[in-house]
Write an enzyme that holds these catalytic residues in place. Structure first.
Site: not given
Ligand code: ACO
Length: 334
Positions: A117, A259, A289
Site C-alpha cells: 500500500c 492511503h 482499500n
Molecule cells: N463484520 C462483523 N464483525 C466483524 C467483522 C466484520 N466484517 N470483522 C471482525 N468482526 C468482529 C470480530 O470477530 C470481533 O468479534 P469478537 O469480539 O466477538 O471476537 C469484533 O468484530 C472486533 O474485531 P476486531 O478485529 O477487534 O475489530 P477492530 O475494532 O480492530 O476493527 C479493523 C477491525 C477495522 C480491521 C481495524 O483493526 C482496523 O482498522 N485496522 C487497520 C487495518 C487496516 O486498515 N488494514 C487495511 C489493510 S492494510 C493497509 O492498507 C495499510
C-alpha cells in the site's frame, strides 16, 4: 530549495480506472457474517469495485495511464519511464512491459515496483530521482491492484476491506518550477508478519538429494489492530519529516492525501497533525482499500472535480505491508 540539487519536477496529469462491478456492504453480508453497520462504522467503506474473473491488471492500469497522459496533453511516445506499482501483477515476471506495449509507449523503459500500500509513494519518489538527475524527462507512475484475487473470501476481518482499481500520474521535468518538495521513506521488516500475502511451498522431489519448493501464494492475512496502531503512530511522524525536508509546516498543507485504508486511520492521523477535516481527501466509501491504487485514484477524483488548484500543497502518505511507509509533499500542476 531541492531544485538547486537538480532539475525541477511538475505533476502534469492524473488518471484512474475502476472495474464496473460494484459490491456493496449489503452484498458482502451474503458472503460472510457481517453488516453494513459494522463495516461502515468501523472502516468508512460502503462499497468496492471488483475486477471479476476475466479482469486484468493490464486493462485497468492502461486505462488509468492513458487518462493521465491525455490530461498532461502528451502521447505514449513521449514517455521515458513507466513505473507500475503493484502487489498483484498479471504476471510475476512483471506487468509493466505489457502496459507499455498496450499503450504503445515504445520509447519507455518499464518495470514493476512492489511496496504494497506504500507502493505509489515509493514509485513517485523513485520517479523523482530519475527526473532530478536529468536521466528521464517524462515518467508515468501507475498504482494498480486487484486484491480480490488474493483476499480470503471466508475471512470477514479482511475481505470487507479491499477493492480493485488503478490510478496514474504523469511527472515531468520542468525548467522553472519544482513541485516535488520533499519526501521520506521507511521500512521495518521486523513487523512483516502483521500483514502478509505469502508464498507457501510444498516440497517436490526432483532427483536424489534435490527437492524444490512448488506452490502458490496464500490469501491475505492481517493483524488489524497492530496495523492500526502502526499507521496512527508512524504516518504522522513520516509526514512531519517530509514536511521538514520540504521546509514547510503543517498549516501550509492544503490537502492530506492518505492511503485509503480506513476512515478511522485518516481521522486519527489528521487529528494528530492538527489538519482539519475539510482538508482530508477521502473516497474509500466508494472503493474500499485499493492498495497501491488508492492515492492516485483519490487524487484523480479531486483533480477532475476541480477541488485541487494548481499550486496547492499536498501531503501524501502510503503505509502498509512490509511494513513500509512513506510521505511525499508536492504541489499539483505545472
Ligand atoms: N463484520 C462483523 N464483525 C466483524 C467483522 C466484520 N466484517 N470483522 C471482525 N468482526 C468482529 C470480530 O470477530 C470481533 O468479534 P469478537 O469480539 O466477538 O471476537 C469484533 O468484530 C472486533 O474485531 P476486531 O478485529 O477487534 O475489530 P477492530 O475494532 O480492530 O476493527 C479493523 C477491525 C477495522 C480491521 C481495524 O483493526 C482496523 O482498522 N485496522 C487497520 C487495518 C487496516 O486498515 N488494514 C487495511 C489493510 S492494510 C493497509 O492498507 C495499510
Amino acid at each position: 530549495m531541492l531544485q538547486q540539487l537538480g532539475i525541477g519536477i511538475a505533476i502534469t496529469g492524473t488518471g484512474s480506472a475502476v472495474p464496473s462491478a460494484v459490491l456493496d456492504n449489503h452484498g458482502m453480508s451474503h458472503i460472510v457474517e457481517t453488516s453494513d453497520e459494522w463495516i461502515s462504522t468501523r472502516t468508512g467503506i460502503r462499497q468496492r469495485r471488483l475486477a471479476g474473473a476475466d479482469g486484468s491488471l493490464k486493462a485497468i492500469a492502461t486505462q488509468a495511464a492513458q487518462n493521465a497522459l491525455d490530461m498532461a496533453g502528451i502521447t505514449p511516445m513521449d514517455v521515458d519511464l513507466i513505473l507500475l506499482t503493484t502487489s498483484t501483477p498479471d504476471d510475476l515476471f512483471g506487468s509493466a512491459s505489457q502496459i507499455q506495449a498496450e499503450l504503445g509507449a515504445a520509447q519507455a523503459v518499464a518495470f514493476d515496483l512492489t511496496a504494497a500500500c506504500s507502493g505509489f509513494v515509493f514509485g513517485m519518489v523513485t520517479a523523482s530521482q530519475f527526473i532530478r538527475t536529468g536521466t528521464y524527462q517524462t515518467v508515468l507512475v501507475i498504482g494498480a491492484d486487484i486484491l480480490s484475487r488474493w483476499v480470503d473470501w471466508t475471512d470477514r476481518r479482511t475481505c470487507v476491506l479491499f477493492g480493485d482499481g488503478a490510478g496514474a500520474i504523469v511527472m515531468q521535468a520542468h525548467p522553472e518550477n519544482d513541485r516535488f518538495l520533499g519526501f521520506e521513506l521507511r521500512s521495518d521488516g521486523t513487523q512483516s508478519d502483521s500483514l502478509t500475502l505469502a508464498f507457501q511451498s510444498h516440497p517436490k522431489a526432483l532427483v536424489d538429494g534435490i527437492t524444490v519448493g512448488q506452490g502458490t501464494f496464500q490469501p491475505i492475512a492481517m493483524n488489524g489492530q497492530e496495523i492500526y496502531r502502526f499507521a496512527v503512530k508512524k504516518v504522522p511522524e513520516v509526514i512531519e519529516k517530509a514536511l521538514f525536508r520540504a521546509n514547510l509546516t503543517v498549516d501550509q498543507v492544503d490537502w492530506l492525501l492518505l492511503h485509503q485504508a480506513n476512515q478511522r486511520i485518516l481521522d486519527a492521523v489528521a487529528e494528530r497533525l492538527g489538519i482539519p477535516d475539510h482538508k482530508v481527501i477521502s473516497n474509500m466509501a466508494k472503493y474500499g482499500n485499493t492498495s497501491a491504487a488508492s492515492i492516485p485514484l483519490a487524487l484523480d477524483e479531486v483533480v477532475r472535480e476541480g477541488k485541487i488548484k494548481s499550486g496547492d500543497v499536498i501531503a501524501a502518505s502510503g503505509f502498509g505491508a512490509g511494513l513500509t511507509w512513506g510521505a511525499a509533499i508536492f504541489q499539483w500542476g505545472r
